[in-house]
Design an enzyme around this catalytic site. Structure first.
Site, PDB file in Angstrom:
ATOM      1  N   SER A  13       0.836  -1.220   0.000  1.00  0.00           N
ATOM      2  CA  SER A  13       0.000   0.000   0.000  1.00  0.00           C
ATOM      3  C   SER A  13       0.864   1.260   0.000  1.00  0.00           C
ATOM      4  O   SER A  13       0.492   2.267  -0.620  1.00  0.00           O
ATOM      5  CB  SER A  13      -0.983   0.001   1.176  1.00  0.00           C
ATOM      6  OG  SER A  13      -0.334   0.230   2.401  1.00  0.00           O
ATOM      7  N   ASN A  14       2.011   1.226   0.649  1.00  0.00           N
ATOM      8  CA  ASN A  14       2.913   2.390   0.575  1.00  0.00           C
ATOM      9  C   ASN A  14       3.503   2.537  -0.823  1.00  0.00           C
ATOM     10  O   ASN A  14       3.671   3.657  -1.313  1.00  0.00           O
ATOM     11  CB  ASN A  14       4.009   2.281   1.623  1.00  0.00           C
ATOM     12  CG  ASN A  14       3.539   2.777   2.973  1.00  0.00           C
ATOM     13  OD1 ASN A  14       3.328   3.972   3.160  1.00  0.00           O
ATOM     14  ND2 ASN A  14       3.335   1.859   3.907  1.00  0.00           N
ATOM     15  N   MET A  91      10.678  -6.503   4.192  1.00  0.00           N
ATOM     16  CA  MET A  91      10.816  -7.100   5.520  1.00  0.00           C
ATOM     17  C   MET A  91      12.072  -7.949   5.682  1.00  0.00           C
ATOM     18  O   MET A  91      12.116  -8.865   6.497  1.00  0.00           O
ATOM     19  CB  MET A  91       9.552  -7.908   5.863  1.00  0.00           C
ATOM     20  CG  MET A  91       8.275  -7.071   5.829  1.00  0.00           C
ATOM     21  SD  MET A  91       8.326  -5.544   6.823  1.00  0.00           S
ATOM     22  CE  MET A  91       7.977  -6.231   8.442  1.00  0.00           C
ATOM     23  N   ARG A  92      13.114  -7.641   4.914  1.00  0.00           N
ATOM     24  CA  ARG A  92      14.405  -8.322   5.110  1.00  0.00           C
ATOM     25  C   ARG A  92      15.424  -7.303   5.579  1.00  0.00           C
ATOM     26  O   ARG A  92      15.484  -6.195   5.028  1.00  0.00           O
ATOM     27  CB  ARG A  92      14.888  -8.891   3.778  1.00  0.00           C
ATOM     28  CG  ARG A  92      14.626 -10.367   3.669  1.00  0.00           C
ATOM     29  CD  ARG A  92      15.452 -11.007   2.580  1.00  0.00           C
ATOM     30  NE  ARG A  92      15.999 -12.255   3.086  1.00  0.00           N
ATOM     31  CZ  ARG A  92      16.851 -13.025   2.430  1.00  0.00           C
ATOM     32  NH1 ARG A  92      17.296 -12.660   1.252  1.00  0.00           N
ATOM     33  NH2 ARG A  92      17.288 -14.135   2.951  1.00  0.00           N
ATOM     34  N   HIS A 110       8.770   3.318   8.517  1.00  0.00           N
ATOM     35  CA  HIS A 110       8.638   2.449   9.687  1.00  0.00           C
ATOM     36  C   HIS A 110       7.412   2.895  10.492  1.00  0.00           C
ATOM     37  O   HIS A 110       7.226   4.092  10.717  1.00  0.00           O
ATOM     38  CB  HIS A 110       9.907   2.557  10.547  1.00  0.00           C
ATOM     39  CG  HIS A 110       9.858   1.673  11.748  1.00  0.00           C
ATOM     40  ND1 HIS A 110      10.083   0.316  11.672  1.00  0.00           N
ATOM     41  CD2 HIS A 110       9.565   1.940  13.044  1.00  0.00           C
ATOM     42  CE1 HIS A 110       9.943  -0.214  12.878  1.00  0.00           C
ATOM     43  NE2 HIS A 110       9.636   0.749  13.722  1.00  0.00           N
ATOM     44  N   GLY A 144      22.491   0.346  10.955  1.00  0.00           N
ATOM     45  CA  GLY A 144      21.703   0.014  12.150  1.00  0.00           C
ATOM     46  C   GLY A 144      20.231  -0.062  11.775  1.00  0.00           C
ATOM     47  O   GLY A 144      19.698   0.851  11.154  1.00  0.00           O
ATOM     48  N   VAL A 145      19.561  -1.133  12.160  1.00  0.00           N
ATOM     49  CA  VAL A 145      18.161  -1.331  11.753  1.00  0.00           C
ATOM     50  C   VAL A 145      17.271  -0.233  12.355  1.00  0.00           C
ATOM     51  O   VAL A 145      17.294  -0.004  13.553  1.00  0.00           O
ATOM     52  CB  VAL A 145      17.667  -2.728  12.198  1.00  0.00           C
ATOM     53  CG1 VAL A 145      16.188  -2.899  11.879  1.00  0.00           C
ATOM     54  CG2 VAL A 145      18.482  -3.803  11.509  1.00  0.00           C
TER      55      VAL A 145
HETATM   56  C1  GAR Z   1       3.874  -0.598   6.651  1.00  0.00           C
HETATM   57  O1  GAR Z   1       3.113  -0.289   7.778  1.00  0.00           O
HETATM   58  C2  GAR Z   1       5.333  -0.247   6.875  1.00  0.00           C
HETATM   59  O2  GAR Z   1       5.512   0.902   7.658  1.00  0.00           O
HETATM   60  C3  GAR Z   1       5.809  -1.474   7.592  1.00  0.00           C
HETATM   61  O3  GAR Z   1       5.178  -2.549   6.947  1.00  0.00           O
HETATM   62  C4  GAR Z   1       3.920  -2.106   6.426  1.00  0.00           C
HETATM   63  C5  GAR Z   1       3.871  -2.464   4.964  1.00  0.00           C
HETATM   64  O4  GAR Z   1       2.597  -2.197   4.433  1.00  0.00           O
HETATM   65  N1  GAR Z   1       7.234  -1.587   7.532  1.00  0.00           N
HETATM   66  C6  GAR Z   1       7.960  -2.191   8.475  1.00  0.00           C
HETATM   67  O5  GAR Z   1       7.489  -2.686   9.458  1.00  0.00           O
HETATM   68  C7  GAR Z   1       9.448  -2.184   8.199  1.00  0.00           C
HETATM   69  N2  GAR Z   1      10.147  -2.825   9.252  1.00  0.00           N
HETATM   70  P1  GAR Z   1       2.415  -1.999   2.880  1.00  0.00           P
HETATM   71  O6  GAR Z   1       3.018  -3.228   2.202  1.00  0.00           O
HETATM   72  O7  GAR Z   1       0.931  -1.961   2.673  1.00  0.00           O
HETATM   73  O8  GAR Z   1       3.095  -0.721   2.470  1.00  0.00           O
END
Ligand code: GAR
Length: 189
Positions: A13-14, A91-92, A110, A144-145
């Protein structure tokens, strides 16, 4: 317009918000490529439906060799002429190699008000802590994560009776606005 590659792992969605933002004539960036490390990511079809080239570069065949996987992604980004990379629910955890290759030109979104709640389950932790406010952060990616210099944040209230789904939806609406704004600011310099 600056060419941006977007890395995803799921819903996207982002990523969609960035594609929509790039449709505005005065937007300083375009989305040149979407790459997912998960072949089943729903975001891939969403990108293609919007006319954006979208590739799955699965991490699995590379096993523990994360750098080799990243080199394949990096090659695809460069072949598409990308100048910036946006991590949109990727998510990696990245190796220092990819982080250095795109230093100053890679951003992440984030779902918390960093430095609060780096890592996973940000909304669950905010609810468990009894926080009255949540939010999201866009930052430059460093080794750094969830630690790089912050480019922007947006806040969202936590309301009585909120569950994770309600809070996720409220913060996500803020993410979609913030990500495009911060990316535009970055490429404008
Ligand atoms: C979002 O909320 C983003 O901020 C988060 O995953 C979601 C992805 O949603 N990111 C993290 O947690 C990064 N560690 P999306 O696929 O609909 O954009």
């Amino acid at each position: 317009r600056a060419k941006v590659g977007v890395l995803i792992s799921g819903r996207g969605s982002n990523m969609e918000a960035l594609i929509r933002a790039a449709e505005a004539p005065d937007c300083p960036f375009e989305i040149a490529l979407v790459v997912s490390n998960k072949p089943e990511a729903a975001g891939l079809d969403k990108a293609r439906a919007a006319g954006v080239t979208a590739l799955a570069i699965d991490g699995k065949p590379f096993g523990k060799d994360r750098e080799a996987h990243e080199k394949a992604i990096d090659a695809a980004l460069r072949a598409a002429g990308c100048e910036y990379v946006a991590l949109a629910g990727y998510m990696r955890i990245l190796t220092p190699w990819l982080v250095e290759a795109w230093a100053g030109r890679m951003i992440n979104i984030h779902p918390s008000l960093l430095p609060k709640y780096p890592g996973l389950d940000t909304h669950g932790r905010a609810l468990a802590a009894g926080d009255v406010e949540a939010g999201c952060t866009v930052h430059l990616v460093t080794s750094g994560v969830d630690e790089g210099p912050i480019l922007g944040q947006a806040r969202a209230p936590i309301l009585p009776g909120d569950d994770e789904a309600a809070l996720t939806a409220r913060v996500l609406a803020e993410e979609h606005k913030l990500f495009a704004k911060c990316l535009a600011d970055l490429v404008r310099g």
